[in-house]
Structure formats: structure tokens, C-alpha cells
Motif scaffolding. Structure first.
Motif, PDB file in Angstrom:
ATOM      1  N   GLY A 106       0.791  -1.223   0.000  1.00 13.73           N
ATOM      2  CA  GLY A 106       0.000   0.000   0.000  1.00 13.73           C
ATOM      3  C   GLY A 106       0.824   1.274   0.000  1.00 13.73           C
ATOM      4  N   TYR A 107       2.146   1.149  -0.086  1.00 18.84           N
ATOM      5  CA  TYR A 107       3.033   2.311  -0.099  1.00 18.84           C
ATOM      6  C   TYR A 107       3.638   2.500  -1.484  1.00 18.84           C
ATOM      7  CZ  TYR A 107       2.760   1.774   4.975  1.00 18.84           C
ATOM      8  OH  TYR A 107       2.303   1.664   6.262  1.00 18.84           O
ATOM      9  N   LYS A 108       3.976   3.745  -1.789  1.00 16.35           N
ATOM     10  CA  LYS A 108       4.641   4.054  -3.055  1.00 16.35           C
ATOM     11  C   LYS A 108       6.149   3.960  -2.853  1.00 16.35           C
ATOM     12  CE  LYS A 108       0.984   7.138  -4.713  1.00 16.35           C
ATOM     13  NZ  LYS A 108       0.646   8.530  -5.137  1.00 16.35           N
ATOM     14  N   VAL A 109       6.774   3.107  -3.643  1.00 15.30           N
ATOM     15  CA  VAL A 109       8.199   2.833  -3.469  1.00 15.30           C
ATOM     16  C   VAL A 109       8.907   2.989  -4.805  1.00 15.30           C
ATOM     17  CG1 VAL A 109       9.919   1.146  -2.712  1.00 15.30           C
ATOM     18  CG2 VAL A 109       7.648   1.178  -1.648  1.00 15.30           C
ATOM     19  N   ASN A 110       9.929   3.814  -4.836  1.00 20.25           N
ATOM     20  CA  ASN A 110      10.725   3.962  -6.049  1.00 20.25           C
ATOM     21  C   ASN A 110      11.428   2.644  -6.354  1.00 20.25           C
ATOM     22  OD1 ASN A 110      13.485   4.734  -7.453  1.00 20.25           O
ATOM     23  ND2 ASN A 110      12.000   6.361  -7.884  1.00 20.25           N
ATOM     24  N   GLU A 111      11.418   2.248  -7.615  1.00 26.32           N
ATOM     25  CA  GLU A 111      11.935   0.926  -7.979  1.00 26.32           C
ATOM     26  C   GLU A 111      13.415   0.738  -7.650  1.00 26.32           C
ATOM     27  OE1 GLU A 111      12.338  -1.978 -11.906  1.00 26.32           O
ATOM     28  OE2 GLU A 111      10.630  -0.585 -11.758  1.00 26.32           O
ATOM     29  N   ILE A 112      14.235   1.769  -7.863  1.00 27.58           N
ATOM     30  CA  ILE A 112      15.662   1.649  -7.556  1.00 27.58           C
ATOM     31  C   ILE A 112      15.877   1.536  -6.046  1.00 27.58           C
ATOM     32  CG2 ILE A 112      17.874   2.875  -7.575  1.00 27.58           C
ATOM     33  CD1 ILE A 112      17.200   1.536 -10.203  1.00 27.58           C
ATOM     34  N   GLU A 113      15.052   2.229  -5.261  1.00 26.13           N
ATOM     35  CA  GLU A 113      15.161   2.097  -3.803  1.00 26.13           C
ATOM     36  C   GLU A 113      14.745   0.689  -3.366  1.00 26.13           C
ATOM     37  OE1 GLU A 113      16.641   4.445  -1.999  1.00 26.13           O
ATOM     38  OE2 GLU A 113      16.896   5.421  -3.960  1.00 26.13           O
ATOM     39  N   TRP A 114      13.750   0.131  -4.038  1.00 26.50           N
ATOM     40  CA  TRP A 114      13.363  -1.250  -3.749  1.00 26.50           C
ATOM     41  C   TRP A 114      14.513  -2.202  -4.083  1.00 26.50           C
ATOM     42  CZ3 TRP A 114      13.093  -5.912  -6.213  1.00 26.50           C
ATOM     43  CH2 TRP A 114      12.372  -6.926  -5.573  1.00 26.50           C
ATOM     44  N   LEU A 115      15.192  -1.966  -5.214  1.00 28.05           N
ATOM     45  CA  LEU A 115      16.326  -2.805  -5.608  1.00 28.05           C
ATOM     46  C   LEU A 115      17.452  -2.735  -4.581  1.00 28.05           C
ATOM     47  CD1 LEU A 115      17.865  -4.612  -7.544  1.00 28.05           C
ATOM     48  CD2 LEU A 115      18.456  -2.581  -8.893  1.00 28.05           C
ATOM     49  N   LYS A 116      17.696  -1.552  -4.041  1.00 24.39           N
ATOM     50  CA  LYS A 116      18.728  -1.420  -3.006  1.00 24.39           C
ATOM     51  C   LYS A 116      18.389  -2.277  -1.790  1.00 24.39           C
ATOM     52  CE  LYS A 116      20.106   3.356  -4.099  1.00 24.39           C
ATOM     53  NZ  LYS A 116      20.111   4.746  -3.569  1.00 24.39           N
ATOM     54  N   LEU A 117      17.126  -2.251  -1.384  1.00 27.10           N
ATOM     55  CA  LEU A 117      16.698  -3.069  -0.257  1.00 27.10           C
ATOM     56  C   LEU A 117      16.827  -4.555  -0.581  1.00 27.10           C
ATOM     57  CD1 LEU A 117      13.479  -1.217   1.006  1.00 27.10           C
ATOM     58  CD2 LEU A 117      15.672  -1.418   2.201  1.00 27.10           C
ATOM     59  N   PHE A 118      16.476  -4.913  -1.795  1.00 18.40           N
ATOM     60  CA  PHE A 118      16.571  -6.310  -2.227  1.00 18.40           C
ATOM     61  C   PHE A 118      18.023  -6.796  -2.137  1.00 18.40           C
ATOM     62  CE2 PHE A 118      17.245  -9.589  -5.409  1.00 18.40           C
ATOM     63  CZ  PHE A 118      16.167 -10.449  -5.221  1.00 18.40           C
ATOM     64  N   LEU A 119      18.962  -5.986  -2.624  1.00 19.57           N
ATOM     65  CA  LEU A 119      20.377  -6.356  -2.561  1.00 19.57           C
ATOM     66  C   LEU A 119      20.847  -6.477  -1.113  1.00 19.57           C
ATOM     67  CD1 LEU A 119      21.757  -4.126  -5.449  1.00 19.57           C
ATOM     68  CD2 LEU A 119      21.508  -6.615  -5.484  1.00 19.57           C
ATOM     69  N   GLN A 120      20.320  -5.615  -0.256  1.00 18.01           N
ATOM     70  CA  GLN A 120      20.674  -5.679   1.165  1.00 18.01           C
ATOM     71  C   GLN A 120      20.224  -7.014   1.762  1.00 18.01           C
ATOM     72  OE1 GLN A 120      18.923  -2.532   3.485  1.00 18.01           O
ATOM     73  NE2 GLN A 120      19.613  -3.368   5.430  1.00 18.01           N
ATOM     74  N   VAL A 121      18.995  -7.418   1.453  1.00 16.74           N
ATOM     75  CA  VAL A 121      18.492  -8.696   1.968  1.00 16.74           C
ATOM     76  C   VAL A 121      19.279  -9.855   1.370  1.00 16.74           C
ATOM     77  CG1 VAL A 121      16.503 -10.242   2.040  1.00 16.74           C
ATOM     78  CG2 VAL A 121      16.174  -7.786   2.378  1.00 16.74           C
ATOM     79  N   ARG A 122      19.549  -9.792   0.072  1.00 13.22           N
ATOM     80  CA  ARG A 122      20.267 -10.879  -0.597  1.00 13.22           C
ATOM     81  C   ARG A 122      21.680 -11.043  -0.036  1.00 13.22           C
ATOM     82  NH1 ARG A 122      22.111 -11.555  -7.004  1.00 13.22           N
ATOM     83  NH2 ARG A 122      22.906 -13.690  -6.690  1.00 13.22           N
ATOM     84  N   SER A 123      22.277  -9.965   0.440  1.00 16.29           N
ATOM     85  CA  SER A 123      23.655 -10.026   0.915  1.00 16.29           C
ATOM     86  C   SER A 123      23.815 -10.955   2.119  1.00 16.29           C
ATOM     87  CB  SER A 123      24.167  -8.624   1.273  1.00 16.29           C
ATOM     88  OG  SER A 123      23.467  -8.082   2.376  1.00 16.29           O
ATOM     89  N   ALA A 124      22.720 -11.267   2.797  1.00 15.23           N
ATOM     90  CA  ALA A 124      22.780 -12.220   3.907  1.00 15.23           C
ATOM     91  C   ALA A 124      23.062 -13.634   3.415  1.00 15.23           C
ATOM     92  CB  ALA A 124      21.468 -12.199   4.690  1.00 15.23           C
ATOM     93  N   TYR A 125      22.897 -13.849   2.108  1.00 12.33           N
ATOM     94  CA  TYR A 125      23.095 -15.179   1.520  1.00 12.33           C
ATOM     95  C   TYR A 125      24.141 -15.136   0.411  1.00 12.33           C
ATOM     96  CZ  TYR A 125      18.538 -15.331   3.787  1.00 12.33           C
ATOM     97  OH  TYR A 125      17.524 -15.210   4.690  1.00 12.33           O
ATOM     98  N   LYS A 126      25.149 -14.296   0.591  1.00 13.02           N
ATOM     99  CA  LYS A 126      26.117 -14.062  -0.478  1.00 13.02           C
ATOM    100  C   LYS A 126      27.106 -15.206  -0.671  1.00 13.02           C
ATOM    101  CE  LYS A 126      29.054 -11.211   2.521  1.00 13.02           C
ATOM    102  NZ  LYS A 126      29.578  -9.846   2.738  1.00 13.02           N
ATOM    103  N   ASP A 127      26.996 -16.282   0.125  1.00 11.78           N
ATOM    104  CA  ASP A 127      27.836 -17.445  -0.099  1.00 11.78           C
ATOM    105  C   ASP A 127      27.324 -18.307  -1.246  1.00 11.78           C
ATOM    106  OD1 ASP A 127      29.569 -16.751   1.918  1.00 11.78           O
ATOM    107  OD2 ASP A 127      28.578 -17.967   3.442  1.00 11.78           O
ATOM    108  N   ALA A 128      26.133 -18.022  -1.737  1.00 13.25           N
ATOM    109  CA  ALA A 128      25.610 -18.760  -2.886  1.00 13.25           C
ATOM    110  C   ALA A 128      26.483 -18.490  -4.110  1.00 13.25           C
ATOM    111  CB  ALA A 128      24.170 -18.343  -3.170  1.00 13.25           C
ATOM    112  N   PRO A 129      26.569 -19.440  -5.048  1.00 13.45           N
ATOM    113  CA  PRO A 129      27.436 -19.262  -6.221  1.00 13.45           C
ATOM    114  C   PRO A 129      27.176 -17.946  -6.954  1.00 13.45           C
ATOM    115  CG  PRO A 129      26.619 -21.503  -6.142  1.00 13.45           C
ATOM    116  CD  PRO A 129      25.895 -20.753  -5.059  1.00 13.45           C
ATOM    117  N   GLY A 130      28.214 -17.134  -7.100  1.00 13.76           N
ATOM    118  CA  GLY A 130      28.132 -15.896  -7.865  1.00 13.76           C
ATOM    119  C   GLY A 130      27.463 -14.734  -7.164  1.00 13.76           C
ATOM    120  N   ALA A 131      26.911 -14.942  -5.962  1.00 15.76           N
ATOM    121  CA  ALA A 131      26.098 -13.904  -5.318  1.00 15.76           C
ATOM    122  C   ALA A 131      26.910 -12.682  -4.921  1.00 15.76           C
ATOM    123  CB  ALA A 131      25.378 -14.478  -4.100  1.00 15.76           C
TER     124      ALA A 131
END
Length: 347
Positions: free
Chosen positions: A206-231
Motif C-alpha cells: 500500500g506504499y509508493k516505493v521507487n523501484e531503484i530504492e526497492w532494488l537497493k533493499l533487495f540487494l541488502q536482503v540478498r547479501s545475507a546469503y552471499k555465499d551462494a554461487p556468484g552472489a
């Protein structure tokens, strides 16, 4: 900004089916796929014959998407191959074991799989087996990642491509370290409107979120699993690309939004932290005057090196993706036809 070396990708002969209504296509799809190849295999081309035993999963990872013998993805490839060969091929002896998840944790299947990589590498010379791998990658990873992108309302190449890259590294499951799990965790972080500069606005919770700001958050979350191949290399490169794009963005005019979409080239970091340029001209060239980011900038991107367990670097330098040939040599690279057989060969 022109960077110190250039890679050009084969797309002129590629015909891609229209499978999803939104998402990457044409040149941007080719750029995304081959950029992910860099993170996975230290080269822009597919590594059909890659095959390694992975103790962390109790099985093997093999082929262009690190298909593995535990989650069923390697079995999907072999089933597709069986259809092309009328069940008369070198993998027939593995059917029972693969349907039982192919675990090699001291059970009898470990003997069965002792020559699995040898057979996979040999079969990878066969065009039919290459097509089987491509069809499964298209259906299991590319299509699913772009369907998630469509559901989120993503419109920018860089964000759509990151979802594909995550699918290859982590799979598409709803587990915490899978694509859908990372998306869910990212969306949970959004509790208010988030402004930004891309001109693309998502509706999350229900909130308006800029797509690039969403991508930054996504990368932040993904970084918790950066041991995956190529991550790790992927996260660093995408953060680098975001910085480059934001530096070119001046206002909210539609023409400026194009910096967040991919045309004929993208500025990237490779798996070792060197900046470069990937384009869609069906040629590959390399230059010797490489520039590497300093340690401070690498720290900002949470590390530049591709030091994950899947790295193929043996220290000889032969795996360096920008040094295939001399600085003055231009090489034709094979074009890719990903997805042409997707709906035909995959059950």
C-alpha cells in the motif's frame, strides 16, 4: 562513460519466444544472461560442461545454471534430454537415483555418481544436451524470475535482471534464501513511502516505493546469503551499476529514466572487481589497460571479488574473462538461442 575494456555479446541471430508479457527481452535479456554467466563461471558464455561435487548440498552442481542433483533441476535437464534421444542416452542409468534426489552422502548412490561429472562433461559436447540445458534454464529460472518481476510491477532492466541473477544463484523457492523468499523479506522492510529518482513507482504494502530504492533493499536482503554461487560478485556489480546510473540521472523527465534501462551496453564490475563494458554487437574484444576499484570502493559495494565456492579460477589466469586473446584480437563468440525449445522439451 566508456570503461577500459569492452565485451560484445552475440544477439544478432537470437530469436526469443514471447513467453511472458513483461520483463527482459532482446538485447537486455542477452546482457542479463551473460552478465550472470560472468558471476557464475568467470566468462560471458554458457559453461555447459561445468560439473562439481558440492558437499554443502550433498550432491553435484552442473551446467549453465548450476543445476543440482538434490533439488531436481539436474533431473529436469536429463528428462528433457531423454525426450530428444527417445530415452537412449548416456544418463539412463541415473534415472532412479536422480528421482531420489541424487544424494551422495555415503549411500549407495555415491558409487553411481562417481562418474557423473565425467559423463556430464562428455554429453555437453552434444547440441541436444546443450538445448536441454537451455530449455530448463528458460522455464525454471528465466520465466519464473520475470513472472515475479511482472507481479511486482518492475519496469527497469536492471531490477528485472537482478531477479534473474538471484534465481540462478539461489533458486526461485519461497525459502528464506530463495528468490521468492528474498522478495518477501524485502517487502516486509517497507513500512512507508520511499522516494527516489528512477521515475518507476511500485505499490508495495500500500506504499509508493521507487523501484531503484526497492532494488537497493533487495540487494541488502540478498547479501545475507552471499555465499551462494556468484552472489557476492553480483551484489557488488549491481550496486556499482546503480551508482553509475544515479550519477547520470538529473531529473524526472522520461528521457532520464532511460539510464535505468539497458540499451546496447552496460557498465559493470566483473567477478574480480574490474569495471568494464558489455555490449550487444556479436563480437568480443579485450584491452589490457584494466582499472580496478580501490579497497574503499570495494568495501562500499560489500566486496568486489568473486571468491565464492563456485569460482573456476585456478590461479593460472586462464579463466580471466577479459583476456581470451591479445589486446588487438577480436573473437566471434557463439550466439545463444535461449528458450527456443523451452516449451517443447521440458515437461
Amino acid at each position: 562513460m566508456k570503461l577500459p575494456f569492452s565485451l560484445t555479446l552475440g544477439t544478432a541471430a537470437v530469436v526469443l519466444p514471447k513467453i511472458v508479457d513483461a520483463g527482459l527481452s532482446g538485447c537486455s535479456k542477452s546482457l542479463a544472461i551473460q552478465l550472470t554467466n560472468v558471476f557464475q563461471f568467470d566468462q560471458i558464455e554458457f559453461s555447459y560442461d561445468s560439473c562439481v561435487q558440492d558437499s554443502s548440498i550433498g550432491g553435484y552442481r552442473a551446467g549453465i545454471a548450476n543445476f543440482n542433483t538434490v533439488d531436481g533441476s539436474a533431473w529436469n535437464v536429463i528428462k528433457a534430454y531423454h525426450k530428444m534421444t527417445n530415452d537412449n542416452d548416456e544418463f539412463s542409468n541415473y534415472d532412479d537415483a536422480l528421482q531420489n534426489n541424487g544424494k551422495n552422502n555415503g549411500t549407495e548412490s555415491s558409487d553411481i555418481f562417481s562418474k557423473f561429472c565425467e559423463i556430464w562433461k562428455s554429453a555437453s559436447k552434444n547440441v541436444k544436451f546443450q538445448s536441454a540445458q537451455e530449455s530448463v534454464l528458460e522455464k525454471k529460472y528465466f520465466q519464473k524470475s520475470q513472472s515475479e518481476a511482472e507481479d511486482l510491477g518492475l519496469t527497469l532492466s536492471i531490477t528485472q535482471a537482478q531477479l534473474y541473477d538471484t534465481a540462478i544463484s539461489h533458486g526461485t523457492s519461497s525459502k528464506s534464501n530463495g528468490l521468492r523468499g528474498i522478495i518477501k523479506a524485502t517487502n516486509k522492510k517497507i513500512t512507508a513511502d520511499i522516494l527516489g529518482s528512477s521515475g518507476s513507482i511500485l505499490n508495495i504494502n500500500g506504499y509508493k516505493v521507487n523501484e531503484i530504492e526497492w532494488l537497493k533493499l533487495f540487494l541488502q536482503v540478498r547479501s545475507a546469503y552471499k555465499d551462494a554461487p556468484g552472489a557476492k560478485a553480483s551484489i557488488a556489480s549491481y550496486r556499482y551499476m546503480i551508482d553509475n546510473m544515479l550519477s547520470k540521472y538529473t531529473n524526472n523527465d522520461k528521457k532520464d529514466r532511460n539510464v535505468f534501462n539497458w540499451g546496447n551496453s552496460i557498465d559493470v564490475l566483473n567477478g574480480n572487481g574490474e569495471p568494464g563494458d558489455i555490449t550487444c554487437d556479436n563480437n568480443y574484444s579485450s584491452l589490457s589497460n584494466l582499472v580496478q576499484l580501490d579497497d574503499a570502493k570495494c568495501d562500499e559495494y560489500d566486496g568486489c571479488g568473486n571468491d565464492d565456492a563456485n569460482s573456476n579460477d585456478d590461479g593460472s589466469g586462464d579463466d580471466d574473462w577479459w583476456l581470451y586473446g591479445s589486446a588487438s584480437t577480436t573473437h566471434k563468440i557463439s550466439t545463444i538461442a535461449i528458450g527456443i525449445l523451452a516449451c517443447i522439451f521440458v515437461a
